[in-house]
Design a protein around this motif. Sequence first.
Motif, mmCIF file in Angstrom:
data_model
loop_
_atom_site.group_PDB
_atom_site.id
_atom_site.type_symbol
_atom_site.label_atom_id
_atom_site.label_comp_id
_atom_site.label_asym_id
_atom_site.label_seq_id
_atom_site.Cartn_x
_atom_site.Cartn_y
_atom_site.Cartn_z
ATOM 1 N N GLU A 232 37.641 29.001 74.078
ATOM 2 C CA GLU A 232 38.392 28.252 75.087
ATOM 3 C C GLU A 232 37.683 28.292 76.442
ATOM 4 N N LEU A 233 37.158 29.444 76.808
ATOM 5 C CA LEU A 233 36.470 29.570 78.098
ATOM 6 C C LEU A 233 35.229 28.678 78.151
ATOM 7 N N ALA A 234 34.474 28.644 77.059
ATOM 8 C CA ALA A 234 33.231 27.875 77.044
ATOM 9 C C ALA A 234 33.477 26.392 77.269
ATOM 10 N N ASP A 235 34.634 25.874 76.818
ATOM 11 C CA ASP A 235 34.930 24.440 76.906
ATOM 12 C C ASP A 235 35.714 24.060 78.149
ATOM 13 N N SER A 236 36.140 25.052 78.934
ATOM 14 C CA SER A 236 37.057 24.770 80.033
ATOM 15 C C SER A 236 36.369 24.755 81.389
ATOM 16 N N SER A 237 36.878 23.911 82.277
ATOM 17 C CA SER A 237 36.377 23.864 83.653
ATOM 18 C C SER A 237 37.303 24.591 84.616
ATOM 19 N N ASP A 238 38.426 25.137 84.110
ATOM 20 C CA ASP A 238 39.355 25.803 85.027
ATOM 21 C C ASP A 238 39.914 27.114 84.488
ATOM 22 N N LEU A 239 39.496 27.510 83.301
ATOM 23 C CA LEU A 239 40.055 28.697 82.677
ATOM 24 C C LEU A 239 39.148 29.902 82.919
ATOM 25 N N ALA A 240 39.764 31.058 83.189
ATOM 26 C CA ALA A 240 39.029 32.308 83.388
ATOM 27 C C ALA A 240 39.824 33.433 82.748
ATOM 28 N N THR A 241 39.182 34.571 82.548
ATOM 29 C CA THR A 241 39.897 35.761 82.104
ATOM 30 C C THR A 241 39.243 36.972 82.744
ATOM 31 N N LEU A 242 39.860 38.125 82.587
ATOM 32 C CA LEU A 242 39.319 39.378 83.121
ATOM 33 C C LEU A 242 38.915 40.276 81.958
ATOM 34 N N VAL A 243 37.739 40.882 82.065
ATOM 35 C CA VAL A 243 37.259 41.814 81.038
ATOM 36 C C VAL A 243 36.741 43.070 81.732
ATOM 37 N N GLY A 244 36.775 44.170 81.016
ATOM 38 C CA GLY A 244 36.218 45.408 81.546
ATOM 39 C C GLY A 244 34.701 45.340 81.588
ATOM 40 N N SER A 245 34.115 45.953 82.595
ATOM 41 C CA SER A 245 32.662 45.903 82.738
ATOM 42 C C SER A 245 31.951 46.561 81.560
ATOM 43 N N ARG A 246 32.641 47.493 80.871
ATOM 44 C CA ARG A 246 32.038 48.158 79.714
ATOM 45 C C ARG A 246 32.480 47.533 78.391
ATOM 46 N N ASP A 247 33.407 46.581 78.423
ATOM 47 C CA ASP A 247 33.838 45.935 77.184
ATOM 48 C C ASP A 247 32.669 45.178 76.576
ATOM 49 N N ARG A 248 32.548 45.239 75.260
ATOM 50 C CA ARG A 248 31.466 44.535 74.567
ATOM 51 C C ARG A 248 31.971 43.156 74.150
ATOM 52 N N CYS A 249 31.420 42.113 74.761
ATOM 53 C CA CYS A 249 31.773 40.734 74.417
ATOM 54 C C CYS A 249 30.508 40.018 73.957
ATOM 55 N N VAL A 250 30.582 39.381 72.807
ATOM 56 C CA VAL A 250 29.427 38.685 72.241
ATOM 57 C C VAL A 250 29.814 37.241 71.966
ATOM 58 N N TRP A 251 28.953 36.299 72.395
ATOM 59 C CA TRP A 251 29.233 34.884 72.176
ATOM 60 C C TRP A 251 27.927 34.135 71.932
ATOM 61 N N PRO A 252 28.000 32.946 71.348
ATOM 62 C CA PRO A 252 26.779 32.152 71.139
ATOM 63 C C PRO A 252 26.104 31.830 72.469
ATOM 64 N N THR A 253 24.786 31.791 72.484
ATOM 65 C CA THR A 253 24.059 31.513 73.732
ATOM 66 C C THR A 253 24.419 30.150 74.307
ATOM 67 N N SER A 254 24.807 29.222 73.458
ATOM 68 C CA SER A 254 25.163 27.881 73.938
ATOM 69 C C SER A 254 26.414 27.885 74.813
ATOM 70 N N TYR A 255 27.218 28.944 74.731
ATOM 71 C CA TYR A 255 28.431 29.014 75.559
ATOM 72 C C TYR A 255 28.102 29.222 77.031
ATOM 73 N N ASP A 256 27.019 29.951 77.322
ATOM 74 C CA ASP A 256 26.586 30.191 78.698
ATOM 75 C C ASP A 256 27.714 30.753 79.565
ATOM 76 N N LEU A 257 28.468 31.711 79.020
ATOM 77 C CA LEU A 257 29.547 32.323 79.798
ATOM 78 C C LEU A 257 28.976 33.243 80.875
#
Length: 308
Positions: A232-257
């Motif tokens: 959802e974040l990758a496709d949105s122009s207004d959506l955001a979320t909060l994550v911990g600096s140590r949380d491990r998040c992995v996404w496709p490079t094409s998402y460019d999060l």
Amino acid sequence: MDTEAVRSFVLAATLGRLQHAADELGVTQQAVSKRIAGLERELGVRLFTRTPRGVEPTLDGQAFLAHARAVVAHVDRAVTAVRPGSRALRIDVLGLRSAQAVILHEYWRAHPETGLDVVTIRVDDPRQAVAAVQAGDVDATFRTITDPAALPGDVRMIRAFHSPLELLVGPRHPLAGARSLTPSQLRGHRIWVPGIAPRTEWAEFYDQLTTEFDLRIDAAGPNFGTEVLLDELADSSDLATLVGSRDRCVWPTSYDLRRIPVANPAIAYPISLILPSAGPHPGLRAVISHFRSLTPLPGTTWLPTWAR
């Protein structure tokens, strides 16, 4: 009573799926189903209701669960009392990609000789995780009871570490180009944190955060998992979320999060560890010492009231 059937019931109730319980026990799902069916015949009640997400304890199942956990814990202690050595240190984390799991992995990499069993008790109510500590199902849990008066006397809670938060956005979000952000710069932006469960520590955290900085926290919709949120974040122009600096998040490079630190003040989520007051697992001491070696928080950091 078949104690392995009781163990199968406890695991299925904790993990929410018969297959997950089977994986934990190293048997087939059919074997777990037969054990639980036999237990239900012996007790004369139904213990589970099937749902699209797996299984949930019935009212009778909920009443039986606490006692069943105690039975399993006593059996484990009896076996441990006569078996050479002891079982690995078992710690409950909120998720295997959470900051807690990341920190434990760092500790284990530095001390690979440590017997460590990282598990996830899939409950929202921290009191249920505390009950697992009391029963001996786990040696400690990364949960917080925000009201100290509500903490049972046979367990204690220590401050483990604080996890600074970052804003996570897609490439088209108006804040995507920022190198850092202040809390005031987040005002008016939709920060989506789906599935906040009422009366949980994180519900109280986000309530205080919203009040303190006048933020727009949107908890609408069920939590379908991190992967769906990232989509959802990758496709949105207004959506955001909060994550911990140590949380491990992995996404496709094409998402460019983009992960953007929040500073002046930093916002940190306090993480506590609950363990038995008496006779804790001997491996906990070194893990707790590891927390003290972590990078300290920035000088100006906002924390919820219970962690100040």
